[in-house]
Write an enzyme that holds these catalytic residues in place. Structure first.
Site, mmCIF file in Angstrom:
data_model
loop_
_atom_site.group_PDB
_atom_site.id
_atom_site.type_symbol
_atom_site.label_atom_id
_atom_site.label_comp_id
_atom_site.label_asym_id
_atom_site.label_seq_id
_atom_site.Cartn_x
_atom_site.Cartn_y
_atom_site.Cartn_z
ATOM 1 N N ALA A 1 0.865 -1.181 0.000
ATOM 2 C CA ALA A 1 0.000 0.000 0.000
ATOM 3 C C ALA A 1 0.897 1.224 0.000
ATOM 4 C CB ALA A 1 -0.912 0.007 1.214
ATOM 5 N N LYS A 2 0.391 2.239 -0.663
ATOM 6 C CA LYS A 2 1.164 3.473 -0.767
ATOM 7 C C LYS A 2 1.493 4.038 0.619
ATOM 8 C CE LYS A 2 -1.004 6.848 -2.289
ATOM 9 N NZ LYS A 2 -1.610 8.087 -2.547
ATOM 10 N N ARG A 3 0.492 3.959 1.504
ATOM 11 C CA ARG A 3 0.707 4.573 2.818
ATOM 12 C C ARG A 3 1.789 3.844 3.614
ATOM 13 N NH1 ARG A 3 -4.154 2.203 3.033
ATOM 14 N NH2 ARG A 3 -4.297 0.342 4.330
ATOM 15 N N ASP A 4 2.078 2.581 3.245
ATOM 16 C CA ASP A 4 3.138 1.860 3.947
ATOM 17 C C ASP A 4 4.454 1.915 3.172
ATOM 18 O OD1 ASP A 4 1.425 1.098 6.028
ATOM 19 O OD2 ASP A 4 0.669 -0.577 4.858
ATOM 20 N N GLY A 5 4.494 2.808 2.195
ATOM 21 C CA GLY A 5 5.760 3.045 1.505
ATOM 22 C C GLY A 5 6.039 2.141 0.321
#
Ligand code: GLU
Length: 270
Positions: A244-248
């Site tokens: 996921a984008k939020r987890d880099g």
């Protein structure tokens, strides 16, 4: 002839997880001499951005994927979704819901369904007069499906490798088909478009498998054909978390900027 599709929502840049989903659909079509469609699911104007949509096309082309026909951009087809909503409403299967998120959260007794707390049906019980008054006052509202009316028996969908999978959309409660801040919901648009575009094989992440129950119901109500479904696993990071984008998770364009080749990305995306 098989027709598959990749249907991303342009809420960010594509990462390896998206590349995997796109490659699965593209390969299935190309191996069978079928069609591969690209659809931009940008109905939620609060989260989607045109520059992300443009970047999706660019990233897929860089990856070496080609698609057939025009890209369908959902936001350009709002009257079509409206017509479906009007049809369902005309059959008494929808009702306006004026509740806020806070109202729904306060109804703490609500059981949980696949998408979170099941709506307790507050606005389903409004009197006709009260409903009319609120509509006349222009109060913002969503449109929910009256699930008990719309679905009177459990359903099944066809999953590749599994056969007929029993499913029950009633577990979702009265799903939202048009939001206060978006003209139509994911469930409505995705099912409408798969039918309209003649998609015969829906490949997508396993996280969306439960939602297929709602899609199957819409297909039955609308007389749309049922495609074959093939839900695939999601790519995970070293800690086993879904990319996921939020987890880099690195964006494809970052990998490209670092000099990673499309071939290497395709190999990593599997
Ligand atoms: N637009 C959805 C997403 O980006 C996928 C829709 C689907 O494949 O059914 O999560």
């Amino acid at each position: 002839m098989i027709t598959t599709r990749f249907a991303p929502s342009p809420t960010g840049y594509l990462h390896l997880g998206h590349a995997h989903a796109a490659l699965v659909a593209w390969r299935r079509a190309r191996q069978a001499g079928g069609r591969f469609l690209l659809r931009i699911e940008d109905i939620d104007a609060t989260r989607c951005r045109p520059d992300f949509a443009a970047a999706i096309l660019e990233d897929l082309a860089w990856l070496g994927l080609d698609w057939d026909g025009e890209v369908r951009v959902q936001s350009a087809h709002l009257p079509e979704y409206r017509a479906v909503l009007d049809g369902l409403a005309g059959r008494g299967l929808l009702y306006p819901c004026f509740c806020t998120r806070a109202d729904i959260a306060r109804a703490a007794t609500a059981p949980h369904g696949p998408e979170g707390p099941v709506y307790p049906g507050t606005c389903r019980h409004l009197s006709a007069d009260e409903r009319a008054a609120r509509l006349a006052a222009g109060l913002p509202h969503a449109l929910r499906m009256d699930m008990a009316r719309a679905c009177t028996a459990p359903l099944r969908f066809l999953e590749e490798g599994e056969g007929e999978v029993p499913c029950d959309p009633r577990a979702f409660g009265d799903v939202v088909l048009a939001r206060k801040d978006a003209p139509a919901s994911y469930h409505l648009c995705v099912t409408h478009d798969d039918a309209l575009q003649g998609v015969t094989l829906v490949t997508r992440g396993i996280d969306l498998k439960p939602a297929t129950a709602v899609h199957r119901l819409l297909q039955l109500l609308m007389g749309w054909p049922a495609p074959l479904y093939a839900h695939h696993g999601l790519l995970t990071d070293a800690r086993g978390r879904r990319l996921a984008k939020r987890d880099g998770a690195p964006a494809l364009r970052d990998l490209r900027a670092q000099g990673v080749s499309p071939e290497a990305v395709r190999a990593a995306a599997g």
